[in-house]
Motif scaffolding. Structure first.
Motif, mmCIF file in Angstrom:
data_model
loop_
_atom_site.group_PDB
_atom_site.id
_atom_site.type_symbol
_atom_site.label_atom_id
_atom_site.label_comp_id
_atom_site.label_asym_id
_atom_site.label_seq_id
_atom_site.Cartn_x
_atom_site.Cartn_y
_atom_site.Cartn_z
ATOM 1 N N THR A 1 -7.698 3.892 1.143
ATOM 2 C CA THR A 1 -6.684 3.110 0.440
ATOM 3 C C THR A 1 -7.050 1.633 0.495
ATOM 4 O O THR A 1 -7.019 1.027 1.563
ATOM 5 N N TYR A 2 -7.413 1.066 -0.643
ATOM 6 C CA TYR A 2 -7.764 -0.362 -0.640
ATOM 7 C C TYR A 2 -7.668 -0.962 -2.036
ATOM 8 O O TYR A 2 -7.727 -0.260 -3.040
ATOM 9 N N PRO B 1 -5.107 -1.180 4.369
ATOM 10 C CA PRO B 1 -3.936 -1.287 5.249
ATOM 11 C C PRO B 1 -4.384 -1.569 6.682
ATOM 12 O O PRO B 1 -5.500 -1.202 7.079
ATOM 13 N N TYR C 1 4.971 0.941 3.730
ATOM 14 C CA TYR C 1 4.237 1.841 2.836
ATOM 15 C C TYR C 1 5.169 2.428 1.791
ATOM 16 O O TYR C 1 6.356 2.661 2.055
ATOM 17 N N PHE D 1 0.853 -1.181 0.000
ATOM 18 C CA PHE D 1 0.000 0.000 0.000
ATOM 19 C C PHE D 1 0.892 1.236 0.000
ATOM 20 O O PHE D 1 2.038 1.195 0.452
#
Length: 336
Positions: free
Chosen positions: A132-133, A189, A232, A123
């Motif tokens: 965020t996915y 995440p 990340y 991610f």
């Protein structure tokens, strides 16, 4: 006298002429319009792809690798998918190239196949965790599940291979059989648990509020082979993105402190109740407090939320000074 059901030759000719003019203008408009494609940008060793996946993207991406042989990272940003065949082929190309793939914002459907192509998958921190996915589901014709297409393209076998054999087969069967295209299994995440309690959800596509009303699953992206690391990635253009600009304007002051109502510098029950509502509101959002903690103001789903929150707080406080406590999913309050 003309029968209205049988117009005369002149009327027919005029109608036909109008129809031909319309068809010709439409054809010209379509010809003049540029073909759709993902937005493709290259910065140093990183290729950024965003938007709808279409067939001609395969050749465009191949050419980008040829022109920029130093590319080692591919960022997939805010794509709801598109052409499934191209998704498979791009995923295979990325695995062949040995690149690292990173999700920036959302990456769903055909885009998820591009993501799984990465040898290393992660991610990014370009957007807040709750935005965020990577989302997976079956294959669809006009929004309805097509079991024949799922079988023909061996979606189950392909996904198993590209998750390095780690994906749970029962979960995989569930997501490849989701009836509606609007449904998916979403992997966020781990830090998204601060808002959603779980980082993985199965949505049927019928929920009025997703992912909050989706089925929460006790698993995560790393365990299922979706990502290969919990580290990340920061995209080279991150500083130009809206949420990063907000981070620069309103720096995090208590990064390790979750957005908990009992941490508020206020003892009033009403302020804490409002803060709980704020925590479930849509981003962009902001929450402001007066100096004594007695007055509050907040705004959500608005790029101007920091300014609006302060204005509303000061109106409640009779013009007294207010300061921002939280912006989006971060505490920004400078404790004195």
């Amino acid at each position: 006298m003309n029968d209205p059901l049988f117009p005369n030759a002149m009327q027919s000719t005029q109608s036909l002429t109008r129809l031909l003019v319309f068809v010709t203008s439409m054809a010209a408009a379509l010809t003049a319009s540029p073909l759709r494609a993902m937005e493709l940008k290259v910065s140093a060793d990183t290729m950024v792809l965003s938007g709808e996946v279409v067939a001609r993207d395969l050749d465009r991406v191949k050419n980008a690798f040829k022109t920029n042989p130093a590319i080692t990272h591919v960022v997939l940003r805010n794509s709801m998918g598109g052409n499934s065949w191209t998704g498979y082929r791009l995923g295979e190309l990325f695995r062949e190239k040995g690149v690292t793939t990173a999700v920036s914002g959302h990456c769903v459907s055909a885009c998820s196949r591009l993501f799984l192509g990465g040898k290393i998958r992660m991610f990014s921190d370009d957007y807040p965790a709750s935005l965020t996915y990577v989302g997976f589901h079956g294959q669809y014709d006009f929004g309805k599940l097509s079991p024949a297409a799922v079988k023909k393209d061996d979606l189950v076998g392909w996904t198993t291979k590209f998750t390095d054999g780690k994906v749970d087969q029962k979960l995989l069967q569930r997501w490849t059989n989701i009836e509606r295209r609007a449904g998916d299994v979403r992997f966020y995440p781990d830090s998204a648990t601060a808002r959603f309690k779980q980082a993985t959800m199965l949505c049927q596509g019928t929920e009025s509020q997703r992912p909050q009303q989706c089925e929460m699953l006790a698993t995560d992206a790393l365990r299922q082979g979706i990502v290969t690391t919990n580290s990340y990635y920061s995209s080279p253009d991150a500083a130009t993105l809206p949420y990063k600009i907000r981070e620069q304007r309103f720096p995090t002051t208590q990064r390790a402190t979750p957005l908990q109502a009992d941490r508020l510098p206020s003892r009033t029950a009403s302020t804490r109740r409002e803060f709980e509502l704020f925590k479930n509101a849509a981003l962009p959002r902001a929450f402001a407090l007066s100096a004594n903690g007695a007055s509050w103001g907040w705004s959500a789903n608005d790029p101007r939320s920091p300014e609006a929150a302060v204005e509303r707080c000061q109106a409640k406080a009779g013009g007294a000074k207010c300061a921002l406590y939280a912006v989006d999913e971060r505490v920004v309050y400078a404790a004195k």
